[in-house]
Each structure stands twice: as C-alpha cells, then as structure tokens.
Design a protein around this motif. Structure first.
Motif, PDB file in Angstrom:
ATOM      1  N   LEU A 116       0.813  -1.207   0.000  1.00 16.35           N
ATOM      2  CA  LEU A 116       0.000   0.000   0.000  1.00 16.35           C
ATOM      3  C   LEU A 116       0.850   1.261   0.000  1.00 16.35           C
ATOM      4  CD1 LEU A 116      -2.439  -1.307   2.737  1.00 16.35           C
ATOM      5  CD2 LEU A 116      -3.030  -0.984   0.324  1.00 16.35           C
ATOM      6  N   SER A 117       0.625   2.111  -0.987  1.00 13.23           N
ATOM      7  CA  SER A 117       1.308   3.404  -1.008  1.00 13.23           C
ATOM      8  C   SER A 117       0.617   4.355  -0.039  1.00 13.23           C
ATOM      9  CB  SER A 117       1.292   3.993  -2.428  1.00 13.23           C
ATOM     10  OG  SER A 117       1.941   3.137  -3.340  1.00 13.23           O
ATOM     11  N   THR A 118      -0.705   4.389  -0.118  1.00  7.10           N
ATOM     12  CA  THR A 118      -1.498   5.276   0.740  1.00  7.10           C
ATOM     13  C   THR A 118      -2.805   4.601   1.125  1.00  7.10           C
ATOM     14  OG1 THR A 118      -0.604   7.237  -0.376  1.00  7.10           O
ATOM     15  CG2 THR A 118      -2.598   7.553   0.911  1.00  7.10           C
ATOM     16  N   LEU A 119      -3.234   4.850   2.350  1.00 10.77           N
ATOM     17  CA  LEU A 119      -4.524   4.370   2.844  1.00 10.77           C
ATOM     18  C   LEU A 119      -5.408   5.572   3.167  1.00 10.77           C
ATOM     19  CD1 LEU A 119      -3.918   1.548   5.512  1.00 10.77           C
ATOM     20  CD2 LEU A 119      -5.306   1.356   3.456  1.00 10.77           C
ATOM     21  N   VAL A 120      -6.643   5.545   2.704  1.00 13.92           N
ATOM     22  CA  VAL A 120      -7.633   6.536   3.107  1.00 13.92           C
ATOM     23  C   VAL A 120      -8.691   5.798   3.915  1.00 13.92           C
ATOM     24  CG1 VAL A 120      -9.328   8.247   2.362  1.00 13.92           C
ATOM     25  CG2 VAL A 120      -7.216   7.935   1.045  1.00 13.92           C
ATOM     26  N   ILE A 121      -8.788   6.142   5.199  1.00 13.29           N
ATOM     27  CA  ILE A 121      -9.714   5.484   6.115  1.00 13.29           C
ATOM     28  C   ILE A 121     -10.791   6.490   6.485  1.00 13.29           C
ATOM     29  CG2 ILE A 121      -9.941   4.288   8.325  1.00 13.29           C
ATOM     30  CD1 ILE A 121      -6.910   3.692   8.156  1.00 13.29           C
ATOM     31  N   ALA A 122     -11.977   6.333   5.908  1.00 15.80           N
ATOM     32  CA  ALA A 122     -13.040   7.336   6.064  1.00 15.80           C
ATOM     33  C   ALA A 122     -14.213   6.827   6.890  1.00 15.80           C
ATOM     34  CB  ALA A 122     -13.523   7.793   4.687  1.00 15.80           C
ATOM     35  N   ASN A 123     -14.601   7.609   7.888  1.00 17.41           N
ATOM     36  CA  ASN A 123     -15.806   7.341   8.681  1.00 17.41           C
ATOM     37  C   ASN A 123     -15.852   5.898   9.166  1.00 17.41           C
ATOM     38  OD1 ASN A 123     -16.481   9.473   6.438  1.00 17.41           O
ATOM     39  ND2 ASN A 123     -17.806   9.937   8.175  1.00 17.41           N
ATOM     40  N   ALA A 124     -14.779   5.497   9.820  1.00 10.13           N
ATOM     41  CA  ALA A 124     -14.624   4.101  10.214  1.00 10.13           C
ATOM     42  C   ALA A 124     -14.270   3.960  11.688  1.00 10.13           C
ATOM     43  CB  ALA A 124     -13.567   3.436   9.330  1.00 10.13           C
ATOM     44  N   ALA A 125     -13.951   2.741  12.066  1.00 12.16           N
ATOM     45  CA  ALA A 125     -13.538   2.431  13.434  1.00 12.16           C
ATOM     46  C   ALA A 125     -12.609   1.220  13.380  1.00 12.16           C
ATOM     47  CB  ALA A 125     -14.741   2.121  14.318  1.00 12.16           C
ATOM     48  N   ALA A 229     -18.005  15.228  11.763  1.00 15.47           N
ATOM     49  CA  ALA A 229     -18.173  15.618  13.164  1.00 15.47           C
ATOM     50  C   ALA A 229     -19.479  15.137  13.766  1.00 15.47           C
ATOM     51  CB  ALA A 229     -18.072  17.140  13.286  1.00 15.47           C
ATOM     52  N   HIS A 230     -20.474  14.837  12.918  1.00 19.82           N
ATOM     53  CA  HIS A 230     -21.792  14.439  13.409  1.00 19.82           C
ATOM     54  C   HIS A 230     -22.145  12.998  13.026  1.00 19.82           C
ATOM     55  CE1 HIS A 230     -22.362  18.742  14.202  1.00 19.82           C
ATOM     56  NE2 HIS A 230     -21.862  18.935  12.997  1.00 19.82           N
ATOM     57  N   ALA A 249      -0.130   9.567  10.704  1.00 21.76           N
ATOM     58  CA  ALA A 249      -1.446   9.700  10.070  1.00 21.76           C
ATOM     59  C   ALA A 249      -1.941  11.146  10.135  1.00 21.76           C
ATOM     60  CB  ALA A 249      -2.450   8.776  10.739  1.00 21.76           C
ATOM     61  N   VAL A 250      -2.632  11.552   9.074  1.00 23.61           N
ATOM     62  CA  VAL A 250      -3.249  12.880   9.006  1.00 23.61           C
ATOM     63  C   VAL A 250      -4.751  12.709   9.171  1.00 23.61           C
ATOM     64  CG1 VAL A 250      -3.682  14.879   7.527  1.00 23.61           C
ATOM     65  CG2 VAL A 250      -1.446  13.766   7.481  1.00 23.61           C
ATOM     66  N   HIS A 251      -5.378  13.552   9.980  1.00 24.13           N
ATOM     67  CA  HIS A 251      -6.816  13.437  10.237  1.00 24.13           C
ATOM     68  C   HIS A 251      -7.542  14.680   9.744  1.00 24.13           C
ATOM     69  CE1 HIS A 251     -10.296  12.951  13.378  1.00 24.13           C
ATOM     70  NE2 HIS A 251     -10.692  12.706  12.143  1.00 24.13           N
ATOM     71  N   HIS A 252      -8.506  14.480   8.836  1.00 27.88           N
ATOM     72  CA  HIS A 252      -9.343  15.572   8.341  1.00 27.88           C
ATOM     73  C   HIS A 252     -10.751  15.372   8.894  1.00 27.88           C
ATOM     74  CE1 HIS A 252      -6.578  17.359   5.349  1.00 27.88           C
ATOM     75  NE2 HIS A 252      -6.091  16.129   5.290  1.00 27.88           N
ATOM     76  N   ARG A 253     -11.201  16.317   9.698  1.00 28.37           N
ATOM     77  CA  ARG A 253     -12.542  16.237  10.291  1.00 28.37           C
ATOM     78  C   ARG A 253     -13.452  17.266   9.621  1.00 28.37           C
ATOM     79  NH1 ARG A 253     -13.786  16.243  16.803  1.00 28.37           N
ATOM     80  NH2 ARG A 253     -15.958  15.530  16.703  1.00 28.37           N
ATOM     81  N   PHE A 254     -14.537  16.779   9.045  1.00 25.56           N
ATOM     82  CA  PHE A 254     -15.476  17.645   8.337  1.00 25.56           C
ATOM     83  C   PHE A 254     -16.580  18.066   9.311  1.00 25.56           C
ATOM     84  CE2 PHE A 254     -13.101  15.714   5.028  1.00 25.56           C
ATOM     85  CZ  PHE A 254     -13.139  16.609   3.954  1.00 25.56           C
ATOM     86  N   LEU A 255     -16.642  19.352   9.584  1.00 22.97           N
ATOM     87  CA  LEU A 255     -17.483  19.880  10.655  1.00 22.97           C
ATOM     88  C   LEU A 255     -18.958  19.975  10.313  1.00 22.97           C
ATOM     89  CD1 LEU A 255     -15.117  22.697  11.988  1.00 22.97           C
ATOM     90  CD2 LEU A 255     -15.311  20.319  12.763  1.00 22.97           C
ATOM     91  N   TYR A 260     -21.323  10.988   5.533  1.00 27.03           N
ATOM     92  CA  TYR A 260     -20.966  11.076   4.115  1.00 27.03           C
ATOM     93  C   TYR A 260     -20.278  12.398   3.754  1.00 27.03           C
ATOM     94  CZ  TYR A 260     -24.285   7.194   3.768  1.00 27.03           C
ATOM     95  OH  TYR A 260     -24.939   5.992   3.932  1.00 27.03           O
ATOM     96  N   PRO A 261     -19.123  12.713   4.337  1.00 28.27           N
ATOM     97  CA  PRO A 261     -18.452  13.984   4.010  1.00 28.27           C
ATOM     98  C   PRO A 261     -18.096  14.128   2.539  1.00 28.27           C
ATOM     99  CG  PRO A 261     -17.017  12.541   5.302  1.00 28.27           C
ATOM    100  CD  PRO A 261     -18.385  11.957   5.357  1.00 28.27           C
ATOM    101  N   HIS A 262     -17.901  12.999   1.837  1.00 32.17           N
ATOM    102  CA  HIS A 262     -17.578  13.068   0.406  1.00 32.17           C
ATOM    103  C   HIS A 262     -18.755  13.597  -0.403  1.00 32.17           C
ATOM    104  CE1 HIS A 262     -19.115   9.050   1.331  1.00 32.17           C
ATOM    105  NE2 HIS A 262     -19.601   8.997   0.101  1.00 32.17           N
ATOM    106  N   LEU A 263     -19.949  13.653   0.207  1.00 39.07           N
ATOM    107  CA  LEU A 263     -21.135  14.227  -0.436  1.00 39.07           C
ATOM    108  C   LEU A 263     -21.605  15.485   0.287  1.00 39.07           C
ATOM    109  CD1 LEU A 263     -23.220  10.993  -1.146  1.00 39.07           C
ATOM    110  CD2 LEU A 263     -21.805  12.280  -2.752  1.00 39.07           C
ATOM    111  N   GLU A 264     -21.641  15.431   1.609  1.00 42.35           N
ATOM    112  CA  GLU A 264     -22.151  16.550   2.387  1.00 42.35           C
ATOM    113  C   GLU A 264     -21.257  17.789   2.268  1.00 42.35           C
ATOM    114  OE1 GLU A 264     -24.180  15.111   6.253  1.00 42.35           O
ATOM    115  OE2 GLU A 264     -22.702  13.561   5.798  1.00 42.35           O
ATOM    116  N   GLU A 265     -19.961  17.567   2.145  1.00 47.65           N
ATOM    117  CA  GLU A 265     -19.017  18.647   1.880  1.00 47.65           C
ATOM    118  C   GLU A 265     -18.128  18.227   0.705  1.00 47.65           C
ATOM    119  OE1 GLU A 265     -17.509  20.787   5.552  1.00 47.65           O
ATOM    120  OE2 GLU A 265     -18.304  18.958   6.505  1.00 47.65           O
ATOM    121  N   GLY A 266     -18.817  17.876  -0.388  1.00 50.55           N
ATOM    122  CA  GLY A 266     -18.156  17.266  -1.540  1.00 50.55           C
ATOM    123  C   GLY A 266     -17.015  18.068  -2.123  1.00 50.55           C
TER     124      GLY A 266
END
Length: 278
Positions: A116-125, A229-230, A249-255, A260-266
């Motif tokens: 893996l070159s890069t991992l994107v871990i979105a809205n997970a646990a 965030a919600h 790791a870098v963390h981006h939190r969409f407020l 679904y931040p990829h849609l809510e703040e697309g």
C-alpha cells in the motif's frame, strides 16, 4: 460515464472489478455493498486523481460465492484484495475505504503495508463501535436505533420491488445525514447498488469481536483519516483513535458532515484528495 466491468481470475477465486479514471491505481471496496457499472459515490471522489478499481468481494455482484463461512472475514477479504492486486500487475496501490470499507482498510494496512502506497480510512472504526457509544445509531440508547434496525431488516428481504428497496434505502441514508433535507442534492447521480444479506449478516457477527486498535501502530503506509463531526454510524471519536495510533497519520474532520463527508461537503472533500495526492 459508466464504469468498465471486468472479471479478474485469481488463485483465490474470480472477482468482478469495475474500473474508471486515470492515474495511479487505487482500490475501493466495502464489506457488504454490491457494486455495478453505475459506480459508487465514494469511489467517484477519486476518479480525477486515480485509476480506480471498485471491487465486489465474494458473495457480491458477479464475484464468486464463498465456499466456507470463514472466507467472509475481514482478513480473508484482505487476502482476496492482495490476490486481485497481484493479478492486475501492481507491486503496490492506494486503498480507500468508507465505513466498513474503512474498517477493512485498517486490517489491510496492518498486514500488508508493503503493498500500500497510501490508505484513506473514512468514517470508520478499528473496533466494535456500538456497545460503548451512545452517539452511535446502532446503540440501543440512540433515539433513532429502532428506526434504523427496522429499515435494515426490511432491506434484507429479497422479494422487495426495486421501488420499495429504493424508498427504504433513502430513508436509511437520511438517518446518517447532518442535513437530511439535502438528500436529493447529495445523491444526484444514477448510481444504484445493493446490499449482500449474506455478507451483512456475517459482518454483524464478526463485529462483536472486532478490535485491531493495538495493531494500528504496525501500519507503515501513508495514511489519511477522514471523519464527519456528526457521524451517527461510526462516531468521530473512533476516527480520532485511529489517527492517534497510526504513526504519521493525518486526520481531516469535516465539521458539517455526518457519515458522508464526500457528499455533504463534496467540494472540500475533492479538494482535500487533490491536495493530498498532488
């Protein structure tokens, strides 16, 4: 533009893979979603920067059925992804997972960082997220718990008409939007996918013993963690836990987002992807 469908034959079975975009290779999948040529909203966010491979795991779409229950575990699914990567001829690729796809990303990174070159871990646990979090809609204390459970059970009915399934899916999705009244604006493409009841039921059992938090430090790939965030499905505290445990790791939190931040703040999400992979 629809996604190009191919069947990839590996030593671990034959898998339906949908392809779109140009650039460095990136794989996307989900533990129980069934994808088709219409694609996937999360995967679409990466097609401008990557050649995206949207993968149907076993029991999904036209991919092979599992011959034994253990083939549906997260670890076995990661081994399947590795077989697909190898067959496609890549020494390494990027991987992006949303929700249960993000949980799978954690397992992938722990055992195969070299691939893996890069991992994107979105809205997970990285562990079971229902029992101890009242902010989670799957916790019995959450006000929308019963409504969500009813919708999930109804969606498992194989005899549902396509129209009825669509209506139930919309209602289920609205529970995970910060502004549910904007549903039509967010989900404005002709993208249709189904849910594998077999995989969903297996995941519901596996989840109760899932906890890879102590192994996250073993991930050596470049990692970006994304959270809303919600988020009522995987509350943001679990994303914070992942980001803190993985070195660098870098963390981006969409407020202004729920699940679904990829849609809510697309627009912000796509810009983040562009900047990160530039």
């Amino acid at each position: 533009m629809t996604w190009k469908r191919t069947m990839v034959e590996t030593s671990r079975g034959t898998f339906e893979v949908l392809e779109k975009g140009r650039g460095r290779p990136l794989a996307v999948t989900h533990l129980y979603s069934e994808f088709n040529e219409t694609g996937d909203y999360f995967a679409e966010a990466f097609v401008e920067s990557h050649r995206v491979y949207l993968i149907n795991l076993k029991e999904c779409g036209r991919s092979d059925k599992a011959s034994a229950p253990h083939e549906l575990t997260m670890l076995e699914s990661v081994l399947d992804l590795e077989a697909i990567r190898s067959k496609l001829g890549y020494e390494s690729w990027d991987f992006a997972g949303h929700s249960t796809g993000g949980m799978l990303a954690c397992v992938y990174g722990i055992y195969f960082s070299e691939s893996l070159s890069t991992l994107v871990i979105a809205n997970a646990a990285a562990r079971e997220y229902m029992t101890f979090s009242k902010d989670c809609i799957y916790n019995e204390s959450h006000p929308e718990f019963n409504k969500m459970q009813t919708l999930i059970e109804e969606l498992k009915n194989k005899g549902l008409s396509s129209e009825a399934r669509k209506e139930l899916t919309v209602e289920r999705t609205k529970l995970s939007l910060w502004n549910p009244q904007n549903y039509e604006r967010y989900f404005n493409q002709e993208i249709e996918k189904k849910m594998s009841a077999v995989r969903m039921n297996f995941f519901a059992r596996e989840l109760h013993t899932f906890d890879v938090t102590r192994k996250l430090k073993l991930i050596a790939a470049k990692v970006m963690v994304v959270s809303g965030a919600h988020d009522v499905q995987c509350p943001p505290s679990y994303s914070e836990e992942i980001a803190e445990a993985i070195p660098g790791a870098v963390h981006h939190r969409f407020l202004e987002s729920n699940h679904y931040p990829h849609l809510e703040e697309g627009e912000k999400f796509r810009q983040m992807i562009t900047d990160y992979f530039d």
